[in-house]
Design a protein around this motif. Structure first.
Motif, PDB file in Angstrom:
ATOM      1  N   ASP A 252       0.820  -1.214   0.000  1.00 57.43           N
ATOM      2  CA  ASP A 252       0.000   0.000   0.000  1.00 57.43           C
ATOM      3  C   ASP A 252       0.849   1.258   0.000  1.00 57.43           C
ATOM      4  OD1 ASP A 252      -2.388  -1.330  -0.106  1.00 57.43           O
ATOM      5  OD2 ASP A 252      -2.681  -1.363   2.057  1.00 57.43           O
TER       6      ASP A 252
ATOM      7  N   GLN B 254     -12.785  -5.882  -1.910  1.00 54.56           N
ATOM      8  CA  GLN B 254     -11.718  -5.532  -0.984  1.00 54.56           C
ATOM      9  C   GLN B 254     -11.814  -4.037  -0.698  1.00 54.56           C
ATOM     10  OE1 GLN B 254      -7.885  -6.852  -2.455  1.00 54.56           O
ATOM     11  NE2 GLN B 254      -8.698  -8.849  -3.085  1.00 54.56           N
TER      12      GLN B 254
ATOM     13  N   SER C  87     -16.324 -10.709  -4.904  1.00 51.73           N
ATOM     14  CA  SER C  87     -15.764 -10.294  -3.620  1.00 51.73           C
ATOM     15  C   SER C  87     -15.277  -8.860  -3.704  1.00 51.73           C
ATOM     16  CB  SER C  87     -14.608 -11.215  -3.217  1.00 51.73           C
ATOM     17  OG  SER C  87     -13.541 -11.107  -4.146  1.00 51.73           O
TER      18      SER C  87
ATOM     19  N   ALA D  94      -4.948 -11.219   0.168  1.00 48.60           N
ATOM     20  CA  ALA D  94      -5.940 -10.344   0.791  1.00 48.60           C
ATOM     21  C   ALA D  94      -6.624 -11.005   1.979  1.00 48.60           C
ATOM     22  CB  ALA D  94      -6.993  -9.938  -0.242  1.00 48.60           C
ATOM     23  N   SER D  95      -6.743 -12.334   1.949  1.00 44.94           N
ATOM     24  CA  SER D  95      -7.476 -13.032   3.001  1.00 44.94           C
ATOM     25  C   SER D  95      -6.746 -13.037   4.336  1.00 44.94           C
ATOM     26  CB  SER D  95      -7.743 -14.482   2.581  1.00 44.94           C
ATOM     27  OG  SER D  95      -6.548 -15.251   2.630  1.00 44.94           O
TER      28      SER D  95
ATOM     29  N   ARG E 274     -10.353  -0.978  -2.761  1.00 45.90           N
ATOM     30  CA  ARG E 274      -9.829  -1.514  -4.020  1.00 45.90           C
ATOM     31  C   ARG E 274     -10.998  -1.828  -4.951  1.00 45.90           C
ATOM     32  NH1 ARG E 274      -4.418  -2.853  -3.328  1.00 45.90           N
ATOM     33  NH2 ARG E 274      -3.741  -2.840  -1.162  1.00 45.90           N
TER      34      ARG E 274
ATOM     35  N   PRO F  23      -7.264  -4.830  -6.860  1.00 46.29           N
ATOM     36  CA  PRO F  23      -7.467  -5.891  -5.872  1.00 46.29           C
ATOM     37  C   PRO F  23      -6.226  -6.767  -5.708  1.00 46.29           C
ATOM     38  CG  PRO F  23      -9.392  -5.681  -7.262  1.00 46.29           C
ATOM     39  CD  PRO F  23      -8.332  -4.816  -7.888  1.00 46.29           C
ATOM     40  N   LEU F  24      -5.936  -7.142  -4.474  1.00 51.56           N
ATOM     41  CA  LEU F  24      -4.825  -8.040  -4.208  1.00 51.56           C
ATOM     42  C   LEU F  24      -5.202  -9.469  -4.589  1.00 51.56           C
ATOM     43  CD1 LEU F  24      -3.905  -6.750  -0.640  1.00 51.56           C
ATOM     44  CD2 LEU F  24      -2.513  -6.448  -2.690  1.00 51.56           C
TER      45      LEU F  24
ATOM     46  N   SER G 212     -19.306  -1.903  -6.177  1.00 48.93           N
ATOM     47  CA  SER G 212     -19.000  -2.776  -5.041  1.00 48.93           C
ATOM     48  C   SER G 212     -20.268  -3.300  -4.374  1.00 48.93           C
ATOM     49  CB  SER G 212     -18.144  -2.024  -4.013  1.00 48.93           C
ATOM     50  OG  SER G 212     -18.872  -0.962  -3.419  1.00 48.93           O
TER      51      SER G 212
ATOM     52  N   PRO H 223      -6.410 -12.983  -4.061  1.00 50.66           N
ATOM     53  CA  PRO H 223      -7.254 -13.421  -2.950  1.00 50.66           C
ATOM     54  C   PRO H 223      -6.514 -14.049  -1.767  1.00 50.66           C
ATOM     55  CG  PRO H 223      -8.360 -13.871  -5.010  1.00 50.66           C
ATOM     56  CD  PRO H 223      -6.973 -13.393  -5.366  1.00 50.66           C
TER      57      PRO H 223
ATOM     58  N   SER I 110     -13.771 -16.020  -5.773  1.00 47.02           N
ATOM     59  CA  SER I 110     -13.503 -14.593  -5.595  1.00 47.02           C
ATOM     60  C   SER I 110     -14.400 -13.707  -6.455  1.00 47.02           C
ATOM     61  CB  SER I 110     -12.036 -14.279  -5.928  1.00 47.02           C
ATOM     62  OG  SER I 110     -11.773 -14.467  -7.305  1.00 47.02           O
TER      63      SER I 110
END
Length: 300
Positions: A57, A114, A112, A90-91, A117, A84-85, A241, A87, A109
C-alpha cells in the motif's frame, strides 16, 4: 528505466517474480544499459529480501502521487486506483485455511470486494469516453508517466498485485534466471514428486498451473458476466461494489456457480499439501539463483 529502441513491456509483478534469471548478457549485439542493469538489480533485491508489512500500500500510494502529477502536467486525468490483491494475500489466511474456505480463489472470488480496491478501474472507464486518437495519446502519456514512476520508485514489492514497465531485454534477463533455476535437479525432482502426489490423491496433474487453469477456464464466463455488469453500473455513476451475485446470475446459473466453487474448494484441499511441498523447494532454489545473479551484476 530505459526508453531506447527496445520495446517497452509491461510485466505483472507475479510473472516477473516467477521468471527470475541470470546476469547481464548481450541482446542483438547490444549490452544492457546501466538503467536496465539497475532495474534487474532492484527486482532481484526485492525478491530476495523480506518485505515489511504495508509495503504494498505504501508503494501504491507513492506511485499514484507520481503518476497523478505527471498526467496532470499533460492536462490528462488520472484517478488513483489500488487494484485488488490476489485473494490468498488479501485473506490473511494460512494456505491450508484458504484452500478449505476459498479453494484457489478463482471462482470463489467472483463478486468479492476488498475495501479501498474497486473492482472497476476508473481510468479504464475514462478511456471509453475518448476517441481512438485520444485513447492512443492517453495511453502514450500513461506509459511515459508509469516509466517515470518506475525510475523514481523502483520495482513494486514482491507481494504487490500490479505491473511494472520494463524493456524486453530486462524481461528476457529475468526469464533466463528462472529457466536456469527450473533446470536444477532439485526442482526437477520436486516437480516429479508433485505429479506422484497428485496422482495418489486421485487428481492427476503435472503442475499447479495445470490444476488452476481448469478452474480459470470454467470460471471465465462468470467472471466476464459479473465484470460487465460491474462496469455498466460504474458507467451509470453507481457503486459496483454493491453488486451481488444474485443480481447478475439467475437462480439456475447461480446454482451452477456454487457447484463450481464447491468443486474448486475440494480440489484445492487435495492439492494444497502437494503444492506446498513443491513450492518450498522451488522457492528455495529460485532464491539461490536470484542471489547468485544479483552478486554477479556489475558493481554500481
Amino acid at each position: 528505466m530505459s526508453t531506447s529502441s527496445r520495446n517497452v513491456r509491461r510485466l505483472t509483478v507475479a510473472v516477473a517474480m516467477a521468471l527470475l534469471l541470470g546476469a547481464c548478457r548481450v541482446e542483438g549485439g547490444e549490452r544492457l544499459s546501466d538503467t536496465e542493469i539497475e532495474q534487474i538489480r532492484d527486482v532481484l533485491t526485492t525478491t530476495t529480501t523480506p518485505q515489511p508489512s504495508g509495503a504494498v500500500d505504501e508503494y501504491q500510494s507513492r506511485w499514484d502521487a507520481v503518476v497523478t502529477a505527471c498526467m496532470a502536467a499533460d492536462g490528462l486525468p488520472y484517478r488513483p486506483w489500488h487494484r485488488p490483491l490476489p485473494p490468498p494475500l488479501a485473506s490473511g489466511l494460512a494456505p491450508a485455511e484458504f484452500a478449505a474456505t476459498a479453494g484457489f480463489g478463482i471462482s470463489t472470488s467472483i463478486g468479492s470486494v476488498q475495501p479501498g480496491r474497486p473492482v472497476v478501474d476508473p481510468n479504464r472507464q475514462a478511456l471509453r469516453t475518448l476517441s481512438a486518437e485520444q485513447r492512443q495519446a492517453y495511453r502514450s502519456a500513461r506509459d511515459a508517466c508509469d516509466r517515470r514512476a518506475m525510475s523514481v520508485l523502483g520495482v513494486p514489492p514482491i507481494s504487490g498485485a500490479g505491473e511494472f514497465v520494463t524493456s524486453s531485454a530486462v524481461g528476457d534477463q529475468l526469464r533466463e534466471i528462472a529457466t536456469a533455476a527450473e533446470r536444477d535437479a532439485r526442482v526437477v525432482r520436486a516437480r516429479a514428486a508433485y505429479r506422484s502426489c497428485m496422482s495418489a490423491a486421485g487428481q492427476p496433474a503435472s503442475t499447479p498451473a495445470e490444476v488452476t487453469a481448469d478452474f480459470q477456464r470454467k470460471a471465465r464466463p462468470y467472471t466476464t458476466a459479473f465484470q460487465a455488469q460491474a462496469t455498466a453500473r460504474a458507467d451509470r455513476g453507481g457503486d459496483p461494489s454493491d453488486l451481488t451475485l444474485a443480481e447478475v446470475f439467475p437462480p439456475p446459473r447461480l446454482a451452477q456457480l456454487r457447484r463450481l466453487q464447491r468443486e474448486e474448494i475440494a480440489v484445492a484441499v487435495v492439492e494444497q499439501p502437494c503444492g506446498t511441498a513443491l513450492k518450498s523447494v522451488v522457492d528455495a532454489v529460485h532464491r539461490e539463483y536470484e542471489l547468485s545473479a544479483l552478486h554477479q551484476l556489475p558493481a554500481r
